[in-house]
Design a protein around this motif. Structure first.
Motif, PDB file in Angstrom:
ATOM      1  N   ASN A  14       0.689  -1.459   0.460  1.00 46.55           N
ATOM      2  CA  ASN A  14       0.127   0.277   0.056  1.00 46.55           C
ATOM      3  C   ASN A  14       0.753   1.537   0.068  1.00 46.55           C
ATOM      4  O   ASN A  14      -0.188   2.239  -0.103  1.00 46.55           O
ATOM      5  N   VAL A  15       2.097   0.672  -0.499  1.00 42.65           N
ATOM      6  CA  VAL A  15       2.779   2.331  -0.234  1.00 42.65           C
ATOM      7  C   VAL A  15       3.104   2.816  -1.417  1.00 42.65           C
ATOM      8  O   VAL A  15       3.503   3.719  -1.804  1.00 42.65           O
ATOM      9  N   VAL A  16       3.502   2.130  -2.638  1.00 47.37           N
ATOM     10  CA  VAL A  16       4.076   2.165  -4.286  1.00 47.37           C
ATOM     11  C   VAL A  16       3.280   1.506  -4.831  1.00 47.37           C
ATOM     12  O   VAL A  16       3.030   1.986  -6.330  1.00 47.37           O
ATOM     13  N   PRO A  17       2.002   1.760  -4.597  1.00 47.60           N
ATOM     14  CA  PRO A  17       0.977   1.033  -6.369  1.00 47.60           C
ATOM     15  C   PRO A  17       1.031   2.414  -7.048  1.00 47.60           C
ATOM     16  O   PRO A  17       0.651   2.469  -8.189  1.00 47.60           O
ATOM     17  N   ASN A  18       0.801   3.921  -6.482  1.00 48.21           N
ATOM     18  CA  ASN A  18       0.741   5.267  -7.086  1.00 48.21           C
ATOM     19  C   ASN A  18       2.123   4.854  -8.258  1.00 48.21           C
ATOM     20  O   ASN A  18       2.185   5.305  -9.459  1.00 48.21           O
ATOM     21  N   PHE A  19       3.185   5.195  -7.347  1.00 46.86           N
ATOM     22  CA  PHE A  19       4.687   5.337  -7.962  1.00 46.86           C
ATOM     23  C   PHE A  19       4.026   3.978  -9.002  1.00 46.86           C
ATOM     24  O   PHE A  19       5.016   4.278 -10.169  1.00 46.86           O
ATOM     25  N   ALA A  21       2.337   2.326 -10.556  1.00 50.24           N
ATOM     26  CA  ALA A  21       1.521   2.907 -11.395  1.00 50.24           C
ATOM     27  C   ALA A  21       1.703   3.622 -12.920  1.00 50.24           C
ATOM     28  O   ALA A  21       1.716   3.681 -13.404  1.00 50.24           O
ATOM     29  N   ASN A  22       2.177   4.941 -12.358  1.00 49.90           N
ATOM     30  CA  ASN A  22       3.243   5.873 -12.889  1.00 49.90           C
ATOM     31  C   ASN A  22       4.595   5.806 -13.523  1.00 49.90           C
ATOM     32  O   ASN A  22       4.804   5.896 -14.713  1.00 49.90           O
ATOM     33  N   PRO A  57       0.787  -7.319   2.589  1.00 50.43           N
ATOM     34  CA  PRO A  57      -0.471  -8.706   2.660  1.00 50.43           C
ATOM     35  C   PRO A  57      -0.978  -9.204   3.422  1.00 50.43           C
ATOM     36  O   PRO A  57      -1.169  -9.344   4.414  1.00 50.43           O
ATOM     37  N   VAL A 179      14.178   6.571  -3.063  1.00 44.78           N
ATOM     38  CA  VAL A 179      12.194   6.955  -3.668  1.00 44.78           C
ATOM     39  C   VAL A 179      11.472   5.662  -2.945  1.00 44.78           C
ATOM     40  O   VAL A 179      12.285   4.654  -3.502  1.00 44.78           O
ATOM     41  N   THR A 180      11.053   5.755  -2.071  1.00 42.77           N
ATOM     42  CA  THR A 180       9.938   4.476  -1.914  1.00 42.77           C
ATOM     43  C   THR A 180       9.363   3.940  -3.330  1.00 42.77           C
ATOM     44  O   THR A 180       8.786   4.660  -4.021  1.00 42.77           O
TER      45      THR A 180
ATOM     46  N   PRO B  17       1.069   6.815   2.690  1.00 44.80           N
ATOM     47  CA  PRO B  17       2.029   6.270   3.277  1.00 44.80           C
ATOM     48  C   PRO B  17       3.377   6.123   2.046  1.00 44.80           C
ATOM     49  O   PRO B  17       4.208   6.559   2.934  1.00 44.80           O
ATOM     50  N   ASN B  18       2.818   6.913   0.499  1.00 42.23           N
ATOM     51  CA  ASN B  18       4.150   7.442  -0.378  1.00 42.23           C
ATOM     52  C   ASN B  18       5.146   8.386   0.657  1.00 42.23           C
ATOM     53  O   ASN B  18       5.747   8.284   0.466  1.00 42.23           O
ATOM     54  N   ALA B  21       7.025   7.901   3.277  1.00 40.96           N
ATOM     55  CA  ALA B  21       7.932   7.771   3.432  1.00 40.96           C
ATOM     56  C   ALA B  21       9.129   7.914   2.791  1.00 40.96           C
ATOM     57  O   ALA B  21      10.187   8.212   2.433  1.00 40.96           O
ATOM     58  N   ASN B  22       8.405   9.173   1.574  1.00 42.65           N
ATOM     59  CA  ASN B  22       9.462   9.818   0.829  1.00 42.65           C
ATOM     60  C   ASN B  22      10.576  10.489   1.861  1.00 42.65           C
ATOM     61  O   ASN B  22      11.203  10.939   1.568  1.00 42.65           O
ATOM     62  N   LEU B  25      13.243   8.944   3.870  1.00 43.31           N
ATOM     63  CA  LEU B  25      14.117   8.724   3.201  1.00 43.31           C
ATOM     64  C   LEU B  25      14.698  10.308   2.364  1.00 43.31           C
ATOM     65  O   LEU B  25      15.694   9.942   3.089  1.00 43.31           O
ATOM     66  N   ILE B  36       0.064  -5.378   9.057  1.00 45.69           N
ATOM     67  CA  ILE B  36      -0.776  -6.917   9.737  1.00 45.69           C
ATOM     68  C   ILE B  36      -0.271  -7.575  10.528  1.00 45.69           C
ATOM     69  O   ILE B  36       0.244  -7.287  11.757  1.00 45.69           O
TER      70      ILE B  36
ATOM     71  N   VAL C  15      -4.579   3.034  -5.779  1.00 41.20           N
ATOM     72  CA  VAL C  15      -4.078   3.625  -5.597  1.00 41.20           C
ATOM     73  C   VAL C  15      -3.328   5.288  -6.212  1.00 41.20           C
ATOM     74  O   VAL C  15      -2.925   5.812  -6.411  1.00 41.20           O
ATOM     75  N   ARG C 178      -1.517   9.202 -19.103  1.00 43.78           N
ATOM     76  CA  ARG C 178      -0.231   9.112 -18.892  1.00 43.78           C
ATOM     77  C   ARG C 178       0.237   9.062 -16.932  1.00 43.78           C
ATOM     78  O   ARG C 178       0.598   8.262 -16.554  1.00 43.78           O
ATOM     79  N   THR C 180      -0.994   7.748 -13.149  1.00 41.72           N
ATOM     80  CA  THR C 180      -2.383   7.464 -12.701  1.00 41.72           C
ATOM     81  C   THR C 180      -3.073   7.835 -11.426  1.00 41.72           C
ATOM     82  O   THR C 180      -2.861   9.120 -10.999  1.00 41.72           O
TER      83      THR C 180
END
Lengths: 256, 256, 256
Positions: A14-19, A21-22, A57, A179-180, B17-18, B21-22, B25, B36, C15, C178, C180
């Motif tokens: 759940n931290v990285v879906p945006n990055f 997908a991009n 997960p 970069v996460t 979260p993104n 985390a960034n 970092l 979880i 996302v 382009r 998301t």
């Protein structure tokens, strides 16, 4: 990649879906994330490539992952396993060992994760690796042979093997570790390259994914003033790098 | 911070979260998010610092939060509670009161949230505060004494107290409120500063986190053309600001 | 918008919440995402506008969505349904048909999704549309009349109808596809415009949302070097575009 726009299915943390997908969109792939029970398996069967990333997960994701792996296996969808932070964390460790039995097309991780999946190693520190890629070379070879997978160990120099040939890719930049999702998105990019590999081997596709990703990072780093501007430049570079530029800048060494 | 790279565990809402985390970092910390049941408590025990943010508390996260707080308490991991939008929303409000009993090292919120946690106040409007930081000063002092926590009330001027001393930090910029997670990521940054505080008091660490964060926002705002470019510049600034620059630009006032 | 700062509640996929919240903040709205059972309905009742996006509908979100739709209906909160990727994926398809019965103020999707919701069409390919906006015009009109909703079909030219008037908005830019969440965030922006529409019709508010969003995309594209820099410029443009600039640049055609 840009012509075929492969539908790339990612079940990720759940931290990285945006990055993630991009990064896929920048490359020209079509990202989708369908991580619920009742849909993940159906979607895995129609996708061109798939990533399973074990970063966060939840119970729902664990069910979706099992479905998705079964769906990909049944329909021949190539897929990538990223066993994030396995070793000391019990639920993901058990799940990684379980789904690896389904013979992922590729496995990507840092040295600690690859050592843990091979049943060796000291355990990582979350997403950091306490081990060097070279120290994981025997584990990578062993995993590749056991599961018929291409295994990629990320580090300053990436080590990639199909169990016989060992390839090293020296592209990339330290800012990618600031970069996460730098590693997690690479897993999805590998899946997209596997989806469009045509007659090439899975090893070639995984190596190409690392090289293009690393070259884009180098382009971005040359213009960045820090990790924030780097992330934007990196997505631009993934969109703008040409196959010729990537081939010219790739630093790939093969041994067997 | 950059030398020790503290492992900073965040259980946070699904919007930020993104960015969180960034930000970690960029500062040089090592972020991890393990939310979880069955892993969160184990991870809390090995982390250097931890954030519990109640922004989108799913049932799975609620279980993970209870585990994580128990793990942090047992192993002495310093932790931060961010009681996002409590007051009118019942599930998070009850959970915030419950976990506060475990005596967080620090509590961070806007005035409405601090008032609600202290059992006073009018209730916020989601993540916005309907109250001013000064109006929450008595509630902050009361909470700090009750739980032995450092309490930080965010606003145009931040108010921070350990129950006896009251510190005000006047750094920051309005654009930080135009980027989602501006406050949530600060909670994680506080956790990272607590992880590396050594002999300094928790109060000093929380104040330092606010000052560095606010100075970085000022640097970024001087170059930004809007909230989108501000976010990138802000991460760059967190990575590039030196301790001397932060000390010189910090606007900190102490009263007792 | 900037004066009223409408509280805009989004239940959306995992996302895009960050980009969605940042788009709302850039415009001057106040985003909030409360997607758990026991809170989502309460929040829907106090929000100024609401988005329901079916991109990654976990079981918890499905419960929260039902609560939220009931809460919005009971209190008259205008809301937007975005039936992401319905058609071939069974859980979200059934849920979309169910919640549509509650008569959303607006429905936004690509042509494949609108066709699927109307009970026609070939099914999309994840978030991509296999159909053109014009091919979905009859379905859009039919849905608009059936549910009393304004229906917006996204594409190179957007088609928007209240069941009698058909409006086309030709603003926007290919780079928006382009990044998301380019479409998902528009759903939230529509909700924010509905929240502050005052005496204007829902159709006018939905058209205005599309025009402002598209004009901002054009501003951003003129300065971007790729999708990464585009995303930052786009948020800047949403924050900086004036009503006069948007009105001057809007390309809106109305037919009835």
């Amino acid at each position: 990649m840009r012509r075929e726009s492969p539908l790339t299915h990612s079940i990720t943390n759940n931290v990285v879906p945006n990055f993630t997908a991009n990064a896929l969109l920048a490359l020209g792939a079509a990202p989708a994330m369908v991580d619920i029970v009742g849909e993940a398996g159906l979607f895995a069967a129609v996708a061109g490539g798939m990533l399973i990333n074990l970063g966060t997960p939840t119970p729902e994701q664990r069910g979706a992952i099992r479905e998705a792996v079964a769906g990909a296996t049944a329909s021949g969808t190539p897929w990538v396993l990223d066993p994030v932070a396995i070793g000391s964390l019990p639920i993901r460790t058990e799940l990684a060992h379980e789904v690896a039995q389904a013979r992922p097309t590729a496995i990507r991780g840092n040295a600690s994760e690859i050592l843990a999946l091979a049943g060796a190693g000291s355990g990582g520190r979350g997403v950091d690796s306490a081990d060097s890629p070279d120290s994981a070379a025997p584990a990578a070879l062993s995993l590749a042979r056991r599961f018929g997978s291409v295994v990629a160990v990320s580090g300053p120099e990436d080590l990639i093997t199909d169990g016989s040939v060992v390839v090293r890719v020296a592209n990339g930049h330290e800012l990618l570790t600031r970069v996460t999702g730098g590693g997690c998105a690479l897993g999805a990019v590998i899946a997209a390259f596997l989806a469009v590999r045509g007659e090439r081997s899975a090893l070639e596709a995984v190596v190409a994914a690392h090289a293009v990703y690393g070259v884009a990072a180098e382009h971005a780093a040359s213009r960045a003033e820090g990790p924030g501007s780097f992330a934007a430049h990196f997505l631009d570079a993934l969109a703008n790098v040409t196959p010729d530029e990537a081939a010219a800048a790739a630093r790939i060494e093969t041994a067997s």
